[in-house]
Design a protein around this motif. Sequence first.
Motif, PDB file in Angstrom:
ATOM      1  N   VAL A   1       0.838  -1.197   0.000  1.00  0.00           N
ATOM      2  CA  VAL A   1       0.000   0.000   0.000  1.00  0.00           C
ATOM      3  C   VAL A   1       0.876   1.252   0.000  1.00  0.00           C
ATOM      4  O   VAL A   1       0.678   2.182  -0.797  1.00  0.00           O
ATOM      5  N   ARG A   2       1.859   1.292   0.872  1.00  0.00           N
ATOM      6  CA  ARG A   2       2.713   2.476   0.974  1.00  0.00           C
ATOM      7  C   ARG A   2       3.511   2.689  -0.315  1.00  0.00           C
ATOM      8  O   ARG A   2       3.655   3.826  -0.791  1.00  0.00           O
ATOM      9  N   GLU A   3       4.043   1.613  -0.883  1.00  0.00           N
ATOM     10  CA  GLU A   3       4.835   1.761  -2.108  1.00  0.00           C
ATOM     11  C   GLU A   3       3.987   2.273  -3.260  1.00  0.00           C
ATOM     12  O   GLU A   3       4.394   3.181  -3.994  1.00  0.00           O
ATOM     13  N   ALA A   4       2.795   1.717  -3.425  1.00  0.00           N
ATOM     14  CA  ALA A   4       1.919   2.115  -4.531  1.00  0.00           C
ATOM     15  C   ALA A   4       1.461   3.567  -4.398  1.00  0.00           C
ATOM     16  O   ALA A   4       1.503   4.339  -5.365  1.00  0.00           O
ATOM     17  N   LEU A   5       1.050   3.944  -3.201  1.00  0.00           N
ATOM     18  CA  LEU A   5       0.532   5.294  -3.016  1.00  0.00           C
ATOM     19  C   LEU A   5       1.652   6.337  -2.990  1.00  0.00           C
ATOM     20  O   LEU A   5       1.475   7.458  -3.482  1.00  0.00           O
ATOM     21  N   THR A   6       2.805   5.975  -2.438  1.00  0.00           N
ATOM     22  CA  THR A   6       3.942   6.902  -2.459  1.00  0.00           C
ATOM     23  C   THR A   6       4.343   7.229  -3.891  1.00  0.00           C
ATOM     24  O   THR A   6       4.598   8.389  -4.234  1.00  0.00           O
ATOM     25  N   ALA A   7       4.390   6.215  -4.745  1.00  0.00           N
ATOM     26  CA  ALA A   7       4.755   6.429  -6.150  1.00  0.00           C
ATOM     27  C   ALA A   7       3.743   7.359  -6.831  1.00  0.00           C
ATOM     28  O   ALA A   7       4.119   8.259  -7.592  1.00  0.00           O
ATOM     29  N   LYS A   8       2.479   7.158  -6.543  1.00  0.00           N
ATOM     30  CA  LYS A   8       1.426   7.997  -7.126  1.00  0.00           C
ATOM     31  C   LYS A   8       1.569   9.443  -6.645  1.00  0.00           C
ATOM     32  O   LYS A   8       1.456  10.396  -7.422  1.00  0.00           O
TER      33      LYS A   8
END
Length: 222
Positions: free
Chosen positions: A108-115
């Motif tokens: 979750v953190r990786e996906a949203l941080t990238a966005k």
Amino acid sequence: MRTRLQIAIDGPASAGKSTVAKQIASQLNYIYCDTGAMYRAVTWAALKEKVVLDDDAALAQLLSHLEISFVPQKAGQQVLVNQEDVTQAIRTPTVSKHVSTVAAQISVREALTAKQQRLAVNGGIVMDGRDIGTTVLPNAQVKIFLVASVKERALRRYREDLAKGFKVDLQQLESEIALRDKKDESRAISPLTQAEDAILVDTTSLSINQVVDKIMEIIKKK
């Protein structure tokens, strides 16, 4: 102001981040990014789909077909999940209670941080959350860390929930906020912490306008 800045506003739950960030973005004609709403949207979707909230693999699968978007509105912004309006649904006490668990998962953190980083690449953005100045936008030109006492933050949440028609207990809210602080500060991935170059602003005894004015003065110096 010629330079379009990246402005990071971090802090614990109910410190006033979103309210302040919206007003600052409006004054500067900047984009506002509510990262907390993103994590709430994933939590809402996980609860709806009955995904185990600490199952990282299952959440990664959920995220693979989840589109989170924002639509500017006069009264704020609309939050959409796969084109469904969840603006109010993500603010329920149930979502608030579980969002820290979901937000602690690596996928979750990786996906949203990238966005979030893609949204901020050209500057001209005010982004609020818990790890913006430390992880998402470590090179942001302005970093603010908002705090307030647990008692004051619980009272704010209590008034908000009552206004929305939710039945809440003030003492329970204090306990939940204290627990959420502990979870956010102790998680292994991007814990809630003040960046070394962030300016601390205590909002406990300040009005929203006073906080906005204080932060605008900091921004103008940049």
